[in-house]
Motif scaffolding. Structure first.
Motif, PDB file in Angstrom:
ATOM      1  N   LEU A  62      37.938  78.463  28.555  1.00  0.00           N
ATOM      2  CA  LEU A  62      39.363  78.717  28.800  1.00  0.00           C
ATOM      3  C   LEU A  62      39.548  80.226  28.825  1.00  0.00           C
ATOM      4  N   ASP A  63      39.781  80.777  30.006  1.00  0.00           N
ATOM      5  CA  ASP A  63      39.889  82.228  30.171  1.00  0.00           C
ATOM      6  C   ASP A  63      41.357  82.637  30.256  1.00  0.00           C
ATOM      7  N   GLU A  64      41.660  83.842  29.767  1.00  0.00           N
ATOM      8  CA  GLU A  64      43.021  84.383  29.814  1.00  0.00           C
ATOM      9  C   GLU A  64      44.012  83.409  29.168  1.00  0.00           C
ATOM     10  N   ALA A  65      43.680  82.964  27.953  1.00  0.00           N
ATOM     11  CA  ALA A  65      44.506  81.945  27.296  1.00  0.00           C
ATOM     12  C   ALA A  65      45.931  82.428  27.064  1.00  0.00           C
ATOM     13  N   ASP A  66      46.116  83.704  26.743  1.00  0.00           N
ATOM     14  CA  ASP A  66      47.469  84.210  26.504  1.00  0.00           C
ATOM     15  C   ASP A  66      48.300  84.197  27.777  1.00  0.00           C
ATOM     16  N   ARG A  67      47.669  84.451  28.921  1.00  0.00           N
ATOM     17  CA  ARG A  67      48.401  84.382  30.186  1.00  0.00           C
ATOM     18  C   ARG A  67      48.718  82.931  30.549  1.00  0.00           C
ATOM     19  N   MET A  68      47.834  82.012  30.175  1.00  0.00           N
ATOM     20  CA  MET A  68      48.148  80.590  30.348  1.00  0.00           C
ATOM     21  C   MET A  68      49.452  80.268  29.620  1.00  0.00           C
ATOM     22  N   LEU A  69      49.596  80.814  28.415  1.00  0.00           N
ATOM     23  CA  LEU A  69      50.809  80.597  27.622  1.00  0.00           C
ATOM     24  C   LEU A  69      52.018  81.204  28.323  1.00  0.00           C
ATOM     25  N   ASP A  70      51.886  82.442  28.793  1.00  0.00           N
ATOM     26  CA  ASP A  70      52.990  83.139  29.456  1.00  0.00           C
ATOM     27  C   ASP A  70      53.454  82.387  30.705  1.00  0.00           C
ATOM     28  N   MET A  71      52.529  81.767  31.399  1.00  0.00           N
ATOM     29  CA  MET A  71      52.844  81.102  32.663  1.00  0.00           C
ATOM     30  C   MET A  71      53.236  79.636  32.473  1.00  0.00           C
ATOM     31  N   GLY A  72      53.303  79.191  31.221  1.00  0.00           N
ATOM     32  CA  GLY A  72      53.730  77.828  30.949  1.00  0.00           C
ATOM     33  C   GLY A  72      52.685  76.766  31.213  1.00  0.00           C
ATOM     34  N   PHE A  73      51.401  77.158  31.185  1.00  0.00           N
ATOM     35  CA  PHE A  73      50.329  76.234  31.519  1.00  0.00           C
ATOM     36  C   PHE A  73      49.771  75.461  30.321  1.00  0.00           C
ATOM     37  N   LEU A  74      50.209  75.770  29.114  1.00  0.00           N
ATOM     38  CA  LEU A  74      49.576  75.127  27.961  1.00  0.00           C
ATOM     39  C   LEU A  74      49.687  73.600  27.979  1.00  0.00           C
ATOM     40  N   PRO A  75      50.819  73.001  28.376  1.00  0.00           N
ATOM     41  CA  PRO A  75      50.831  71.541  28.473  1.00  0.00           C
ATOM     42  C   PRO A  75      49.770  71.003  29.427  1.00  0.00           C
ATOM     43  N   ALA A  76      49.574  71.674  30.567  1.00  0.00           N
ATOM     44  CA  ALA A  76      48.543  71.246  31.518  1.00  0.00           C
ATOM     45  C   ALA A  76      47.154  71.420  30.912  1.00  0.00           C
ATOM     46  N   VAL A  77      46.954  72.534  30.192  1.00  0.00           N
ATOM     47  CA  VAL A  77      45.661  72.776  29.551  1.00  0.00           C
ATOM     48  C   VAL A  77      45.354  71.661  28.556  1.00  0.00           C
ATOM     49  N   ARG A  78      46.351  71.264  27.793  1.00  0.00           N
ATOM     50  CA  ARG A  78      46.129  70.209  26.794  1.00  0.00           C
ATOM     51  C   ARG A  78      45.778  68.877  27.468  1.00  0.00           C
ATOM     52  N   ARG A  79      46.381  68.589  28.600  1.00  0.00           N
ATOM     53  CA  ARG A  79      46.037  67.360  29.328  1.00  0.00           C
ATOM     54  C   ARG A  79      44.604  67.408  29.837  1.00  0.00           C
ATOM     55  N   ILE A  80      44.191  68.569  30.300  1.00  0.00           N
ATOM     56  CA  ILE A  80      42.813  68.725  30.780  1.00  0.00           C
ATOM     57  C   ILE A  80      41.833  68.586  29.614  1.00  0.00           C
ATOM     58  N   VAL A  81      42.127  69.240  28.499  1.00  0.00           N
ATOM     59  CA  VAL A  81      41.250  69.179  27.328  1.00  0.00           C
ATOM     60  C   VAL A  81      41.113  67.738  26.837  1.00  0.00           C
ATOM     61  N   ALA A  82      42.195  66.975  26.907  1.00  0.00           N
ATOM     62  CA  ALA A  82      42.156  65.587  26.455  1.00  0.00           C
ATOM     63  C   ALA A  82      41.195  64.739  27.277  1.00  0.00           C
ATOM     64  N   ALA A  83      40.920  65.160  28.516  1.00  0.00           N
ATOM     65  CA  ALA A  83      40.007  64.413  29.387  1.00  0.00           C
ATOM     66  C   ALA A  83      38.552  64.845  29.224  1.00  0.00           C
ATOM     67  N   LEU A  84      38.304  65.890  28.431  1.00  0.00           N
ATOM     68  CA  LEU A  84      36.950  66.390  28.224  1.00  0.00           C
ATOM     69  C   LEU A  84      36.250  65.584  27.140  1.00  0.00           C
ATOM     70  N   PRO A  85      34.923  65.501  27.192  1.00  0.00           N
ATOM     71  CA  PRO A  85      34.200  64.849  26.100  1.00  0.00           C
ATOM     72  C   PRO A  85      34.259  65.707  24.839  1.00  0.00           C
ATOM     73  N   THR A  86      34.225  65.078  23.690  1.00  0.00           N
ATOM     74  CA  THR A  86      34.267  65.843  22.433  1.00  0.00           C
ATOM     75  C   THR A  86      32.966  66.594  22.200  1.00  0.00           C
ATOM     76  N   ASP A  87      31.876  66.066  22.691  1.00  0.00           N
ATOM     77  CA  ASP A  87      30.575  66.713  22.521  1.00  0.00           C
ATOM     78  C   ASP A  87      30.359  67.685  23.673  1.00  0.00           C
ATOM     79  N   ARG A  88      30.827  68.887  23.486  1.00  0.00           N
ATOM     80  CA  ARG A  88      30.726  69.914  24.532  1.00  0.00           C
ATOM     81  C   ARG A  88      30.697  71.281  23.867  1.00  0.00           C
ATOM     82  N   GLN A  89      30.321  72.299  24.630  1.00  0.00           N
ATOM     83  CA  GLN A  89      30.421  73.691  24.193  1.00  0.00           C
ATOM     84  C   GLN A  89      31.707  74.265  24.752  1.00  0.00           C
ATOM     85  N   THR A  90      32.459  75.014  23.918  1.00  0.00           N
ATOM     86  CA  THR A  90      33.744  75.571  24.350  1.00  0.00           C
ATOM     87  C   THR A  90      33.799  77.058  24.020  1.00  0.00           C
TER      88      THR A  90
END
Length: 426
Positions: free
Chosen positions: A155-183
């Motif tokens: 997840l790059d430029e996380a603070d800009r994601m926040l500024d642009m209102g993308f955090l809800p979309a980010v959370r939906r994407i993260v929910a679709a990821l496997p738990t066993d991953r590198q982040t």
């Protein structure tokens, strides 16, 4: 001195890095590459221009190559999520360069263009995808890709994601990821919301922080010009008569303002264009390519669009409008004085912007020198700032700095800003 070889990179990546002319890794690369190459999660605090793209792309490519797994149809092995189309293109270009000696597939996913080439690439399965949140979610909902096979997530430029209102979309994407991953999560600042997000995403992460937001690059020659709002365009045109301002990035607060400034400059014979969210992807990329190649002398941008601008040799950053967030000032001026070069940052300040200048000075920990030697100097705006300033910290320096003559920042720093110093990875 640490070299890329010391970071444990495999030979095909070392060859690619050498082909790019990179010799010395940056602090974020030294801190991030080894733990990411080992498979650890990572929290990186780093601004644009510190080399963070290579800091996460290189170790991800290494781990993908070591896995020697072919992705199945509509699945991806590594996902880099970024807020803007320009930044997505820049990261993808870097991945292509660094991975030139590896048999890995890549795709870039963003809106504003037709989706057919993107869906065709996804249909075959892709090793590395760089994407913006909106188009990625759209293609997921259409059934063109799944995220259950993702091994590496950035997840790059996380603070800009926040500024642009993308955090809800980010959370939906993260929910679709496997738990066993590198982040890995990278952010230039760490507001409370991003701290909470990092806490939920990362497991026992390595932490790397470089170039804190409260500091500015020492090589940047900063100055402020007080001017009434109605005189800003005339002042900008006057400054650009100095040919020492060879490649300038001009920031405005609004998209409409960016268009107006670019149009005025073009009418005055200055090769200029604007880049902002209302322009088509093709128009934005055309402007960015022209600025990078030197066909454009001036690129006028808003803060959001500028997050994807990664161009060496920017001699001057000009704040036509001051930002109302002090951190944005640091991000803006950090686009000059890169790759070992010097640079200049010139800020226009009218009476309404005086409080923002004071906030900027608090964050950077010093006063921005005032240059009153121009025809449109506004004493009222200057007084609104200097009357509240404390005396300068260095003996013999007048409060607010001394005027250094008209266009002194340009002629004193023009020409050779991207010479000198070894080239470093993006």
């Amino acid at each position: 001195m640490t070299s890329f070889t010391d970071l444990g990179l495999i030979e095909p990546l070392l060859r690619a890095v050498a082909s790019e002319g990179y010799e010395t890794p940056t602090p974020i690369q030294v801190g991030a590459i080894p733990p990411l190459a080992e498979g650890r999660d990572l929290l990186g605090i780093a601004q644009t221009g510190t080399g963070k793209t290579a800091a996460f792309v290189l170790p991800i490519l290494q781990r993908l190559a070591a896995g020697n797994v072919r992705p199945k149809s509509r699945t991806i092995r590594a996902l880099v999520l970024t807020p803007t189309r320009e930044l997505a293109v820049q990261i993808a270009d870097s991945a292509r360069s660094y991975g030139r000696n590896l048999k890995l597939t890549r795709a870039t996913i963003f809106g504003g263009v037709g989706q057919n080439p993107q869906t065709q690439a996804l249909a075959r399965g892709v090793d590395l995808v760089v994407a913006t949140p909106g188009r990625l979610l759209d293609l997921m909902e259409q059934g063109h890709l799944r995220l259950d096979a993702v091994e590496h997530f950035v997840l790059d430029e996380a603070d800009r994601m926040l500024d642009m209102g993308f955090l809800p979309a980010v959370r939906r994407i993260v929910a679709a990821l496997p738990t066993d991953r590198q982040t890995a999560l990278f952010s230039a600042t760490m507001p409370t919301e991003i701290e909470k997000l990092a806490g939920g995403l990362l497991r026992d992460p390595a932490r790397v922080a470089v170039t804190p937001v409260s500091s500015t690059v020492d090589r940047i020659n900063q100055r402020v010009l007080f001017v009434e709002k109605t005189n800003k365009r005339a002042l900008l045109a006057d400054l650009l008569r100095d040919r020492g301002i060879a490649r300038a990035l001009v920031f405005t607060r609004t998209k409409h303002g960016a268009n107006k400034v670019a149009e005025q400059l073009a009418k005055g014979g200055v090769r200029a264009d604007a880049i902002h969210g209302n322009k088509s992807q093709n128009a934005r990329q055309r402007a960015l390519d022209g600025f990078r190649s030197g066909d454009l002398r001036v690129l006028v941008a808003t803060d959001i669009a500028a997050r994807g601008i990664d161009v060496d040799g920017v001699t001057h950053v000009i704040n036509f409008d001051l930002p109302n967030e002090p951190e944005s000032y640091v991000h803006r001026i950090g686009r000059t004085a890169r790759a070992g070069a010097d640079g200049a940052a010139i800020s226009f300040c009218d009476s309404e912007e005086a409080p923002w200048l004071r906030d900027i000075e608090k964050v950077i920990g010093k006063q921005v020198p005032v240059d009153p030697a121009h025809p449109w100097h506004d004493e009222a705006a200057a007084a609104a700032v200097t009357s509240r300033r404390k005396p300068a910290g260095r003996p013999g320096q007048a409060p607010g700095g001394a005027g250094r003559g008209r266009r002194s920042g340009g002629s004193g720093n023009g020409g050779g800003f991207n010479g000198g110093g070894r080239r470093r990875a993006a």
